[in-house]
Design a protein around this motif. Structure first.
Motif, PDB file in Angstrom:
ATOM      1  N   LEU A 223       1.261  -1.371  -0.402  1.00  0.00           N
ATOM      2  CA  LEU A 223       0.409  -0.431  -0.008  1.00  0.00           C
ATOM      3  C   LEU A 223       0.641   1.446  -0.361  1.00  0.00           C
ATOM      4  CD1 LEU A 223      -2.019  -1.250   2.638  1.00  0.00           C
ATOM      5  CD2 LEU A 223      -2.615  -1.581   0.487  1.00  0.00           C
ATOM      6  N   CYS A 224       0.680   2.255  -0.883  1.00  0.00           N
ATOM      7  CA  CYS A 224       1.938   2.541  -1.447  1.00  0.00           C
ATOM      8  C   CYS A 224       1.625   4.254  -0.925  1.00  0.00           C
ATOM      9  CB  CYS A 224       2.558   3.051  -2.233  1.00  0.00           C
ATOM     10  SG  CYS A 224       3.713   1.277  -3.269  1.00  0.00           S
ATOM     11  N   GLN A 225       2.066   5.176   0.632  1.00  0.00           N
ATOM     12  CA  GLN A 225       1.944   5.818   0.546  1.00  0.00           C
ATOM     13  C   GLN A 225       2.617   7.537   0.096  1.00  0.00           C
ATOM     14  OE1 GLN A 225      -1.100   5.283   4.327  1.00  0.00           O
ATOM     15  NE2 GLN A 225      -0.911   3.877   2.685  1.00  0.00           N
ATOM     16  N   GLY A 226       3.247   7.160  -0.595  1.00  0.00           N
ATOM     17  CA  GLY A 226       3.635   8.423  -1.118  1.00  0.00           C
ATOM     18  C   GLY A 226       5.220   8.854  -0.382  1.00  0.00           C
ATOM     19  N   ILE A 227       5.186  10.014  -0.490  1.00  0.00           N
ATOM     20  CA  ILE A 227       6.009  10.699   0.073  1.00  0.00           C
ATOM     21  C   ILE A 227       5.313  11.691   1.516  1.00  0.00           C
ATOM     22  CG2 ILE A 227       8.273  12.491  -0.276  1.00  0.00           C
ATOM     23  CD1 ILE A 227       7.795  11.565  -3.118  1.00  0.00           C
ATOM     24  N   VAL A 228       7.205  11.831   1.963  1.00  0.00           N
ATOM     25  CA  VAL A 228       5.899  12.635   3.545  1.00  0.00           C
ATOM     26  C   VAL A 228       7.037  13.726   3.829  1.00  0.00           C
ATOM     27  CG1 VAL A 228       4.621  12.384   5.770  1.00  0.00           C
ATOM     28  CG2 VAL A 228       4.122  10.541   4.386  1.00  0.00           C
ATOM     29  N   PRO A 229       6.971  14.901   3.715  1.00  0.00           N
ATOM     30  CA  PRO A 229       8.002  15.407   4.210  1.00  0.00           C
ATOM     31  C   PRO A 229       8.093  15.745   6.059  1.00  0.00           C
ATOM     32  CG  PRO A 229       6.301  16.877   4.078  1.00  0.00           C
ATOM     33  CD  PRO A 229       5.691  15.745   3.705  1.00  0.00           C
ATOM     34  N   ASP A 230       9.662  15.607   6.246  1.00  0.00           N
ATOM     35  CA  ASP A 230       9.486  15.991   7.795  1.00  0.00           C
ATOM     36  C   ASP A 230       9.510  17.050   8.039  1.00  0.00           C
ATOM     37  OD1 ASP A 230      11.782  14.145   7.540  1.00  0.00           O
ATOM     38  OD2 ASP A 230      13.844  15.218   5.934  1.00  0.00           O
ATOM     39  N   ASP A 231       7.421  16.380   8.196  1.00  0.00           N
ATOM     40  CA  ASP A 231       6.910  17.722   9.270  1.00  0.00           C
ATOM     41  C   ASP A 231       6.458  16.762  10.282  1.00  0.00           C
ATOM     42  OD1 ASP A 231       5.091  20.117   8.780  1.00  0.00           O
ATOM     43  OD2 ASP A 231       4.591  18.068  10.157  1.00  0.00           O
ATOM     44  N   PRO A 232       7.049  17.178  11.710  1.00  0.00           N
ATOM     45  CA  PRO A 232       6.601  16.391  12.310  1.00  0.00           C
ATOM     46  C   PRO A 232       4.657  15.552  12.940  1.00  0.00           C
ATOM     47  CG  PRO A 232       8.180  17.768  13.623  1.00  0.00           C
ATOM     48  CD  PRO A 232       7.492  17.338  12.223  1.00  0.00           C
ATOM     49  N   ALA A 233       3.795  16.968  12.032  1.00  0.00           N
ATOM     50  CA  ALA A 233       2.390  16.884  11.922  1.00  0.00           C
ATOM     51  C   ALA A 233       2.380  15.493  10.852  1.00  0.00           C
ATOM     52  CB  ALA A 233       1.822  18.215  12.168  1.00  0.00           C
ATOM     53  N   LYS A 234       3.313  16.449   9.704  1.00  0.00           N
ATOM     54  CA  LYS A 234       2.193  15.491   8.702  1.00  0.00           C
ATOM     55  C   LYS A 234       2.693  14.173   8.535  1.00  0.00           C
ATOM     56  CE  LYS A 234       2.111  19.316   5.222  1.00  0.00           C
ATOM     57  NZ  LYS A 234       2.829  20.488   4.877  1.00  0.00           N
TER      58      LYS A 234
END
Ligand code: AMP
Ligand code: MG
Length: 418
Positions: A223-234
């Motif tokens: 289940l590819c969730q993609g790229i998540v930035p280094d942002d704690p909330a995101k």
């Protein structure tokens, strides 16, 4: 830092396999290839189903032909012809035989087959030119397995031989474990997807694809969730979503000791229990293994290192065994090691168990390991293509001479032959 073997054992102990009653589905026989059985299969029949002939020849009563020789043949009358698929209609009496073909049912009264080559046929009579052994060439009913015997068990992987047997056992559909769902997310402000126009400093998210391919190879669903930035909330939002949707979660990046490495802290905030934070392996030292329990059983979360080769190596060494166990497959689940002679000297730092990638050659003298040429940097994806094995240089060893016997983690792919 814990040793690799300890980490693997600890990880396997944390995995709760899918449930054979709840996590299963019925699939058509051909769809079962590559899946794991969630039912045990009992034979509905004897195998062979009835006494049948292993040869083209004549079905005889042994007592009639036990003294036959070429000089003094025994002559019998041929009362019936029995090709495969025909049910015999007559019981053989003294002095009688039946023409029989391979796979055909042995008629009542007969107990032995005389192969055609040892006979001389004239009209409806046949001469037996040599005495067979008693019961020769009769495949006895139930000799292979009997009705009610267990053929396959829960956890049995299904490949071509199992498909063949299930077909013979008249199963057109079987129950298998559902495929485990493995969420994959990539963390990092620098990451972009492959189709992006690269800006200076950006890095293409190759891990998402590498991990998805590895997951698929094990029969699981990525289940590819993609790229998540280094942002704690995101990141927290993305990690929580992944945990909610999947049976196991893999993220890459953000588990080191850098300023932007948030994964471990967010796991703790989400109430996870952190079991492992680093393993004495190279590549792949930062490895987070946690369990998180939004439901039962708790799920395993792997925070893999971001470096592309580290992510691959960590998967082969630690994640693959966990997915094998999760899938319901019977053990052993451990990473498979073989021994091989190294064709080149193998160098390492000596502080951590070091994995060097290359090819495995099946030669007449046994398995040989060929080190991939070029840099063995954990950032070098280029020479890792074609990898069939990872040679292990143990802790405390800085060089293994060419010709040494080494342990090699085998990927299970086809081997080289030259
Ligand atoms: P990190 O563990 O997040 O510090 O990442 C270590 C290195 O791996 C950095 O050079 C990253 O740019 C690189 N990296 C992290 N994630 C990925 C990814 N998904 N695909 C390719 N390289 C990555
Ligand atoms: Mg990062």
């Amino acid at each position: 830092m814990i040793p690799a073997d300890t980490a693997e054992t600890q990880i396997l102990d944390l995995v709760v396999p899918l449930d054979s009653r709840r996590d299963c589905e019925t699939v058509a026989l051909l769809e079962a290839s590559g899946r794991i059985l969630s039912e045990s299969v009992v034979s509905p029949l004897d195998f062979p189903h009835w006494d049948n002939s292993a040869m083209d020849g004549y079905a005889v009563r042994y007592e009639d032909v036990s003294v036959a020789t070429k000089a003094k043949p025994v002559e019998l009358s041929v009362v019936e012809e029995i090709p495969a698929g025909k049910s015999p209609t007559q019981t053989l009496m003294a002095g009688q035989c039946a023409r029989i073909l391979t796979g055909a049912m042995v008629p009542t009264g007969a107990d032995t087959i005389v192969m055609q080559e040892n006979t001389q046929r004239t009209g409806d009579r046949v001469q037996i030119l040599s005495a067979p052994a008693p019961r020769a060439f009769v495949r006895q009913q139930g000799a292979f397995t009997q009705v009610g015997d267990r053929l396959l068990s829960v956890g049995n992987p299904v490949a071509a031989p199992e498909v063949a047997m299930l077909a013979a056992a008249q199963r057109s559909a079987v129950q298998v474990y559902r495929r485990p769902r493995i969420a994959i997310l990539s963390t990092g402000n620098e990451l972009v997807s492959p189709e992006a126009t690269l800006q200076p400093g950006q890095i293409v998210d190759s891990n998402q694809f590498a991990l998805a391919a590895l997951v698929q190879q094990l029969g699981a669903v990525p289940l590819c969730q993609g790229i998540v930035p280094d942002d704690p909330a995101k990141l927290q939002q993305a990690m929580a979503t992944a945990v909610a949707e999947a049976d196991m979660v893999l993220s890459s990046g953000g588990v080191s000791v850098g300023d932007y490495d948030y994964v471990d802290q967010i796991l703790a905030d989400l109430g996870a229990t952190l079991h492992i934070r680093s393993v004495a392996v190279k590549p792949g030292k930062p490895l987070t293994v946690a369990t998180i329990a939004p439901g039962t059983p708790p799920q395993l979360y792997f925070g893999l290192p971001g470096n592309p080769v580290s992510a691959l190596v960590s998967f082969w060494r630690f994640v693959a065994p966990a997915i094998r166990k999760l899938s319901g497959r019977r053990g052993p689940w451990s990473a498979p090691f073989v021994t091989a002679r190294s064709r080149q000297p193998l160098k390492a730092g000596g502080k951590r168990e070091t994995y060097l990638w290359g090819q495995l050659y099946a030669t007449s003298a046994g398995l040989e390991f060929g080190l991939a040429q070029g840099s063995h940097s954990s950032g070098n994806l280029i020479n890792i293509t074609g990898t069939q094995g990872l040679a292990v240089v143990p802790i405390g060893v800085t060089e293994l001479a060419a010709g040494s016997t080494v342990r090699v983690l085998w990927m299970g792919h086809d081997l080289q032959t030259t």
